[in-house]
Design a protein around this motif. Structure first.
Motif, PDB file in Angstrom:
ATOM      1  N   ARG A 104       0.826  -1.219   0.000  1.00 13.03           N
ATOM      2  CA  ARG A 104       0.000   0.000   0.000  1.00 13.03           C
ATOM      3  C   ARG A 104       0.856   1.264   0.000  1.00 13.03           C
ATOM      4  O   ARG A 104       1.799   1.346  -0.755  1.00 13.03           O
ATOM      5  CB  ARG A 104      -0.984  -0.035   1.171  1.00 13.03           C
ATOM      6  CG  ARG A 104      -2.099  -1.059   0.951  1.00 13.03           C
ATOM      7  CD  ARG A 104      -3.265  -0.809   1.878  1.00 13.03           C
ATOM      8  NE  ARG A 104      -4.251  -1.876   1.771  1.00 13.03           N
ATOM      9  CZ  ARG A 104      -5.101  -2.189   2.732  1.00 13.03           C
ATOM     10  NH1 ARG A 104      -5.101  -1.518   3.873  1.00 13.03           N
ATOM     11  NH2 ARG A 104      -5.974  -3.156   2.557  1.00 13.03           N
ATOM     12  N   ASN A 160      -5.824  -1.723  12.120  1.00 12.52           N
ATOM     13  CA  ASN A 160      -6.190  -1.563  10.705  1.00 12.52           C
ATOM     14  C   ASN A 160      -7.687  -1.265  10.652  1.00 12.52           C
ATOM     15  O   ASN A 160      -8.369  -1.261  11.675  1.00 12.52           O
ATOM     16  CB  ASN A 160      -5.837  -2.809   9.871  1.00 12.52           C
ATOM     17  CG  ASN A 160      -6.366  -4.076  10.505  1.00 12.52           C
ATOM     18  OD1 ASN A 160      -7.470  -4.087  11.045  1.00 12.52           O
ATOM     19  ND2 ASN A 160      -5.597  -5.143  10.456  1.00 12.52           N
ATOM     20  N   ALA A 162     -10.130  -2.981   9.444  1.00 15.28           N
ATOM     21  CA  ALA A 162     -10.978  -4.113   9.841  1.00 15.28           C
ATOM     22  C   ALA A 162     -11.171  -4.097  11.361  1.00 15.28           C
ATOM     23  O   ALA A 162     -12.281  -4.324  11.862  1.00 15.28           O
ATOM     24  CB  ALA A 162     -10.341  -5.433   9.397  1.00 15.28           C
ATOM     25  N   PHE A 192     -11.628  -9.520   4.278  1.00 13.04           N
ATOM     26  CA  PHE A 192     -12.497  -8.647   5.050  1.00 13.04           C
ATOM     27  C   PHE A 192     -13.921  -8.752   4.541  1.00 13.04           C
ATOM     28  O   PHE A 192     -14.283  -8.174   3.538  1.00 13.04           O
ATOM     29  CB  PHE A 192     -12.024  -7.200   4.969  1.00 13.04           C
ATOM     30  CG  PHE A 192     -12.833  -6.278   5.841  1.00 13.04           C
ATOM     31  CD1 PHE A 192     -12.577  -6.199   7.189  1.00 13.04           C
ATOM     32  CD2 PHE A 192     -13.861  -5.516   5.314  1.00 13.04           C
ATOM     33  CE1 PHE A 192     -13.340  -5.365   7.999  1.00 13.04           C
ATOM     34  CE2 PHE A 192     -14.625  -4.691   6.123  1.00 13.04           C
ATOM     35  CZ  PHE A 192     -14.360  -4.614   7.464  1.00 13.04           C
ATOM     36  N   VAL A 233     -21.416   1.337   4.239  1.00  8.26           N
ATOM     37  CA  VAL A 233     -20.100   0.814   3.843  1.00  8.26           C
ATOM     38  C   VAL A 233     -19.759   1.353   2.463  1.00  8.26           C
ATOM     39  O   VAL A 233     -20.538   1.200   1.520  1.00  8.26           O
ATOM     40  CB  VAL A 233     -20.079  -0.735   3.815  1.00  8.26           C
ATOM     41  CG1 VAL A 233     -18.686  -1.249   3.470  1.00  8.26           C
ATOM     42  CG2 VAL A 233     -20.534  -1.299   5.152  1.00  8.26           C
ATOM     43  N   SER A 236     -15.850  -0.219  -2.024  1.00  3.46           N
ATOM     44  CA  SER A 236     -14.450   0.040  -2.371  1.00  3.46           C
ATOM     45  C   SER A 236     -14.014  -0.620  -3.655  1.00  3.46           C
ATOM     46  O   SER A 236     -13.414  -0.002  -4.514  1.00  3.46           O
ATOM     47  CB  SER A 236     -13.548  -0.469  -1.253  1.00  3.46           C
ATOM     48  OG  SER A 236     -13.687   0.339  -0.128  1.00  3.46           O
ATOM     49  N   LEU A 267     -15.613   3.982   5.644  1.00  2.00           N
ATOM     50  CA  LEU A 267     -15.221   4.709   4.441  1.00  2.00           C
ATOM     51  C   LEU A 267     -14.117   3.976   3.682  1.00  2.00           C
ATOM     52  O   LEU A 267     -13.897   4.226   2.507  1.00  2.00           O
ATOM     53  CB  LEU A 267     -14.747   6.109   4.857  1.00  2.00           C
ATOM     54  CG  LEU A 267     -14.862   7.253   3.879  1.00  2.00           C
ATOM     55  CD1 LEU A 267     -16.221   7.310   3.225  1.00  2.00           C
ATOM     56  CD2 LEU A 267     -14.584   8.555   4.604  1.00  2.00           C
ATOM     57  N   SER A 300      -8.704   3.489   6.730  1.00  2.00           N
ATOM     58  CA  SER A 300      -7.358   2.927   6.841  1.00  2.00           C
ATOM     59  C   SER A 300      -6.304   4.027   6.894  1.00  2.00           C
ATOM     60  O   SER A 300      -6.470   5.084   6.294  1.00  2.00           O
ATOM     61  CB  SER A 300      -7.042   2.030   5.639  1.00  2.00           C
ATOM     62  OG  SER A 300      -7.928   0.948   5.572  1.00  2.00           O
ATOM     63  N   ASP A 302      -3.199   3.400   5.677  1.00  2.00           N
ATOM     64  CA  ASP A 302      -2.238   3.181   4.597  1.00  2.00           C
ATOM     65  C   ASP A 302      -2.884   3.156   3.217  1.00  2.00           C
ATOM     66  O   ASP A 302      -2.330   2.633   2.263  1.00  2.00           O
ATOM     67  CB  ASP A 302      -1.440   1.887   4.833  1.00  2.00           C
ATOM     68  CG  ASP A 302      -2.336   0.666   5.060  1.00  2.00           C
ATOM     69  OD1 ASP A 302      -3.579   0.835   5.120  1.00  2.00           O
ATOM     70  OD2 ASP A 302      -1.808  -0.444   5.172  1.00  2.00           O
ATOM     71  N   GLY A 400      -8.907   0.610  -2.294  1.00  2.00           N
ATOM     72  CA  GLY A 400     -10.224   0.910  -1.775  1.00  2.00           C
ATOM     73  C   GLY A 400     -10.773   2.256  -2.214  1.00  2.00           C
ATOM     74  O   GLY A 400     -11.815   2.687  -1.752  1.00  2.00           O
TER      75      GLY A 400
HETATM   76  C1  LIG Z   1      -9.774  -1.552   2.745  1.00  2.00           C
HETATM   77  C2  LIG Z   1     -11.116  -1.578   3.386  1.00  2.00           C
HETATM   78  C3  LIG Z   1     -11.310  -2.255   4.598  1.00  2.00           C
HETATM   79  C4  LIG Z   1     -10.201  -3.001   5.274  1.00  2.00           C
HETATM   80  O1  LIG Z   1      -9.232  -2.100   5.727  1.00  2.00           O
HETATM   81  P1  LIG Z   1      -7.828  -2.644   6.302  1.00  2.00           P
HETATM   82  O2  LIG Z   1      -7.112  -1.383   6.731  1.00  2.00           O
HETATM   83  O3  LIG Z   1      -7.171  -3.362   5.188  1.00  2.00           O
HETATM   84  O4  LIG Z   1      -8.140  -3.526   7.453  1.00  2.00           O
HETATM   85  C5  LIG Z   1     -12.569  -2.235   5.149  1.00  2.00           C
HETATM   86  N1  LIG Z   1     -13.589  -1.585   4.565  1.00  2.00           N
HETATM   87  C6  LIG Z   1     -13.443  -0.911   3.383  1.00  2.00           C
HETATM   88  C7  LIG Z   1     -14.629  -0.247   2.771  1.00  2.00           C
HETATM   89  C8  LIG Z   1     -12.191  -0.892   2.761  1.00  2.00           C
HETATM   90  O5  LIG Z   1     -12.024  -0.236   1.608  1.00  2.00           O
END
Ligand SMILES: *Cc1c(COP(=O)(O)O)cnc(C)c1O
Length: 468
Positions: A104, A160, A162, A192, A233, A236, A267, A300, A302, A400
């Motif tokens: 990332r 993270n 998640a 995820f 949600v 992504s 997000l 996130s 990163d 994402g």
């Molecule tokens: C990337 C993403 C996640 C997971 O995020 P991590 O930082 O990889 O744990 C969860 N929800 C959405 C909508 C994402 O884009």
């Protein structure tokens, strides 16, 4: 010609002992350089390999003599391999800026300086210097987040995104229901899945609407005394196109207020600046969501933020305080390296020094800037067995951001006289450092948008060797 096979016992007898090997001057100098333990282990591995080959009758006497002649080199190679890092830098020539498989967001130089300054010595991670009492690690980024997101907001950092979603749902919806649009039950990467995370958070998922149509009335009808929150949600990694309908964030917030239910938005990427100025439309920012009235936003560290791996929960202070008090926070909290890197990244935002953040800088490169370097590379490497062309293409934001989030770019397209595109890509991957490229329509495509300028020389050297 018929060669007599020496009995295996004779072959085994030719093998030196580990001690004999260690007395060889060349091996002894390896011991002096790298130590006894690792050199002995390398010698044992090489000998064991030869024993296996003898046992499997893959070596005759002459071949064994040859192998024994090169045994010091074999030990040296084995030693190098055993001491090499598995995690190493690669050259990302794919043009995918936030590539989950390639780590990332690359970190800003200032983050490494701050990590070095604060983690190779003791720090005030949980120590209040003014009072001399125990402090909270959160303070090191809270002020910076408040500057960027607004004084009324609070932010909590976990490992993270998640984990951020898990913590938000467990805090606000455990034992109850969370309402989510059926079209948003996404799976991100392989790991995820929102429904699974919700279940582990102890919340029941209540899907509303259909895959492509969810109206605000669908949410309203689904609310019962067990409902704890409304979840949005961000889609992504997929887009539902065509006949779709989704309530606006404002409608969802209005319903939440009316029924006294918090609105939580995952997000995902979570931009901290308006990306329109970077040529990206339609990518919602954290501030947009908070202004729309969302109570808690998770994102996130990163992805579009361009910092270290982390999960951020930002929003109304009373909710963030409850989230911070959840005992699960203790299991999901991050270490001093992450706070140091995150703080240094956030400081670049506060200063509006966006070019200091590599992911943002890459987004801001124009196709002309990328094309200039592409032309220089192609010109420098032409003349051998590789054919070069500079063509128009698209870079992908990734990580994402909306799947359609692309930026116009210029690509170096390469074909080889004696290699297929896949073979050429493999050769590039085997280079040290490894070069990761795209293969499309029988050509290898290099997008220099995601190649750091200091890596251009290594890329040029690899192409000259392959094309020679
Ligand atoms: C990337 C993403 C996640 C997971 O995020 P991590 O930082 O990889 O744990 C969860 N929800 C959405 C909508 C994402 O884009």
């Amino acid at each position: 010609m018929l060669r007599m096979k020496a009995p295996a016992a004779d072959l085994y007898r030719k093998l030196p002992s580990v001690d004999e090997l260690l007395r060889e001057p060349a091996v002894a100098s390896l011991v002096a350089l790298e130590g006894t333990a690792v050199t002995t282990a390398a010698a044992r591995t090489v000998l064991a390999r030869l024993r296996t080959e003898i046992a499997e009758a893959r070596l005759d006497s002459a071949q064994l003599d040859l192998a024994l002649g090169g045994i010091v080199d074999a030990i040296d190679r084995e030693l190098r391999q055993s001491l090499a890092f598995s995690l190493q830098s690669v050259i990302n020539a794919t043009g995918v800026i936030l590539h989950t498989n390639l780590g990332r967001a690359p970190l800003a130089d200032a983050t490494i300086e701050q990590i070095r300054a604060t983690t190779t010595q003791y720090s005030n991670l949980e120590f209040d210097i003014a009072s001399g009492e125990r402090g909270k690690r959160d303070v090191h980024v809270q002020r910076l987040f408040a500057r960027l997101l607004g004084d009324g907001t609070g932010t909590v950092v976990v490992n993270n995104n998640a984990a951020a979603v898990l913590l938000a749902l467990n805090t606000l919806a455990e034992g109850g229901e969370a309402l989510v649009s059926r079209g948003e039950l996404v799976e991100i990467g392989e790991s995820f899945r929102v429904p699974d995370v919700m279940q582990k958070a102890g919340a029941t998922l209540r899907e509303v609407g259909t895959t492509n149509r969810t109206r605000i009335a669908d949410y309203e009808r689904a609310i019962t005394e067990r409902t704890r929150l409304l979840l949005r949600v961000h889609r992504s990694n997929f887009e539902i196109v065509g006949f779709t309908e989704q309530p606006s964030l404002e409608e969802l917030v209005a319903l939440g207020r009316k029924r006294n239910l918090p609105v939580v938005e995952d997000l995902g990427s979570g931009a901290l600046v308006d990306l329109h100025a970077f040529g990206l439309a339609g990518e919602p920012s954290v501030v947009d969501s908070l202004h729309a009235g969302v109570d808690v936003v998770t994102y996130s560290g990163d992805k579009l933020l361009g910092g270290p791996q982390a999960g951020l929960l930002s929003g109304r202070k009373e909710f963030i305080a409850r989230i911070r008090q959840n005992p699960l926070f203790r299991a999901l909290r991050v270490d001093k390296l992450t706070y140091a890197a995150l703080a240094a990244t956030l400081l670049a935002y506060v200063r509006q020094d966006h070019d200091a953040i590599p992911a943002l800088h890459m987004m801001r490169l124009t196709p002309e800037q990328v094309g200039l370097r592409a032309g220089t590379l192609a010109a420098a490497c032409s003349g051998g067995k590789l054919r070069f062309a500079v063509i128009n293409g698209e870079s992908v934001v990734g990580g994402g951001a909306a799947p359609g989030a692309t930026l116009p770019t210029r690509l170096v397209a390469i074909t080889a006289e004696d290699l297929t595109a896949d073979e050429l890509a493999t050769r590039l991957r085997q280079n040290v450092p490894s070069i990761v490229a795209r293969v499309e329509e029988g050509r290898v495509l290099l997008d220099l948008r995601t190649v750091f300028p200091h890596q251009d020389a290594a890329l040029r050297a690899a192409l000259l060797v392959i094309g020679a």
